[in-house]
Design an enzyme around this catalytic site. Structure first.
Site, short mmCIF file in Angstrom:
data_model
loop_
_atom_site.label_atom_id
_atom_site.label_comp_id
_atom_site.label_asym_id
_atom_site.label_seq_id
_atom_site.Cartn_x
_atom_site.Cartn_y
_atom_site.Cartn_z
N HIS A 283 10.87 107.06 28.13
CA HIS A 283 10.37 107.33 29.49
C HIS A 283 10.92 108.64 29.84
O HIS A 283 10.46 109.84 30.21
CB HIS A 283 11.27 106.59 30.40
N ASP A 334 4.38 100.10 26.91
CA ASP A 334 5.49 99.55 27.61
C ASP A 334 5.23 98.18 28.34
O ASP A 334 5.14 97.23 27.71
CB ASP A 334 5.85 100.42 28.80
#
Length: 456
Positions: A283, A334
């Protein structure tokens, strides 16, 4: 999966950073033994060489693959069980935190058998999207009450077996998770994530064994979930292996870290030796200038997951600044709001455009490298991600005549700025066919069965 074919004739292929026509590849033992272009192919300048003048004669059958063929794609950040959430967490609008409660609900339902079924169907969807290696950020370790299974790695081994059956290599990033927040014990579904301390986590992970299709890596869930005094033990236990960490996904994480330690999460990781060339920061959304310099200076990779980051409203991270500071870009799906690395590639550039109101931050070639060679290296498979002699024989073929790709040039820009996972028509991983276009209906049916049984 079928046995190794003798050879493939690729109508167009991404080789060595450019597109070539009529590329013949031969495969033996799951690896490329030759990669040869037709005479007159401008991609190969040595056209006078007899080796380039005509194709080698290859015994056995040669399979022709029309379309544009790429190396295998690397999905560097996956939570397989999140696939059961797709289409459900959007109801009644919701926030990151209501999404998390639904995620905990799924986490509490699974056992090794049901996890295997769900992961196998999810990894088969990845194979259908051209993914040949997955980095599974695995923290669903124990029984719902926190008691270990008879085999303490039963859940991780279910993932390894699911990947094998789906034809996808796996980097099992076994995750240390000890706290619900700074100084707070695990709560609810989190109790099944925790080994108690980093030492017991390391003892359990040491029982796992890698093989040709499995890398055993490690992960720090986040700075909130692993106390600062436990970080060094994780680093020591993961020496020489990939080490991934969720980093600064939410501003609340940064605020809580500053309140607890007086520094940003990146600085905390740097001070405890977590950042390095085998580290991937996942991220990396809300970073200071110093954070960017620390990550880049350590040579750590940054894994962006744009379809999840936009789904959760996380924000847009500084992908280009990280790259320019020395942090190679990789990509992941993800939470599997979408499993489509073509969309992830495209979204990195598009998100930068929205954030800066300018175009042209990433080239198609750079984004393809993030999804192939750089991604595989970040998962511990440096011998994958390129169509080259000696590399693992992975081939992902796109339909260049679909409604999305027709007329786009059948080149790198087609792959990055036009194609979707639905354009993948043929996939080879380690020399074996893992997906054909007529498998698509079966993939969807298996997903429906696995997800419906999870929620039942």
């Amino acid at each position: 999966m079928s046995a190794d074919p003798t050879a493939y004739l690729l109508e167009r292929a991404w080789v060595d950073g450019a597109v070539a026509d009529d590329v013949l590849v031969t495969i033996e033992g799951g690896r490329f033994t030759s990669v040869t272009a037709a005479a007159g192919n401008s991609r190969f300048p040595d056209e006078t060489s007899p080796r380039k003048r005509e194709f080698h004669r290859v015994p056995g059958e040669t399979h022709r693959l029309p379309g544009l063929t790429l190396p295998g794609l690397a999905n560097c950040h996956s939570h397989a069980f999140h696939r059961a959430l797709r289409g459900r967490t959007q109801r009644e609008r919701g926030t990151f935190w209501t999404w998390r409660e639904q995620m905990y609900d799924v986490a509490g339902r699974l056992d090794p058998d049901s996890y295997h079924r769900l992961a196998r169907a999810t990894y088969a969807e990845m194979a259908a999207a051209g993914i040949t290696t997955v980095g599974e950020f695995h923290y669903l370790h124990h029984q719902p009450d926190g008691t270990p299974y008879d085999d303490p790695n039963a859940m991780g081994l279910a993932l390894v077996e699911a990947a094998r059956e789906a034809g996808v290599r796996i980097a099992l990033l076994d995750t240390c998770y000890l706290s619900s927040g700074f100084g707070e014990p695990p709560q609810g579904a989190q109790v099944r994530y925790s080994d108690g301390d980093a030492g017991r986590w390391a003892e359990r992970v040491a029982l796992l064994r890698p093989d040709d299709a499995t890398v055993v890596g490690a992960a720090v869930h986040s700075v909130r979930a692993v106390p600062a005094d436990q970080l060094a033990a994780v680093v020591e236990a993961s020496a020489g292996r990939p080490l991934h960490v969720h980093l600064s996904e939410q501003t609340a994480e940064n605020d809580a870290c500053r309140a607890a330690h007086g520094v940003t999460p990146t600085r905390l990781l740097a001070d405890h030796g977590v950042l390095g060339p085998l580290t991937t920061a996942v991220h990396a959304t809300h970073l200071t200038d110093e954070d960017v310099a620390l990550i880049g200076g350590a040579g750590a990779r940054a894994c962006f997951c744009p379809t999840t980051e936009r789904d959760l409203g996380d924000g847009v991270g500084p992908s280009r600044r990280l790259h320019d500071a020395g942090s190679p870009l990789t990509l992941g799906s993800d939470s599997h709001a979408v499993i489509d690395l073509f969309e992830e590639m495209r979204a990195v550039e598009m998100d930068e455009r929205l954030a800066t109101r300018t175009r042209g931050h990433w080239t198609a070639a750079e984004l393809l490298a993030a999804a192939t060679t750089t991604g595989h290296a970040g998962l511990g498979f440096p011998d994958a991600g390129a169509i080259a002699v000696g590399q693992r024989a992975d081939l992902v073929t796109l339909d260049t005549a679909s409604a999305r790709t027709a007329g786009t040039g059948a080149d790198a820009h087609t792959a990055v700025f036009a194609a979707t996972a639905a354009d993948v028509v043929h996939v080879v991983a380690d020399g074996r066919v893992t997906f054909r276009d007529d498998d698509r209906e079966r993939v969807g049916r298996d997903l429906a069965d696995a997800i419906e049984s999870t929620w039942a």
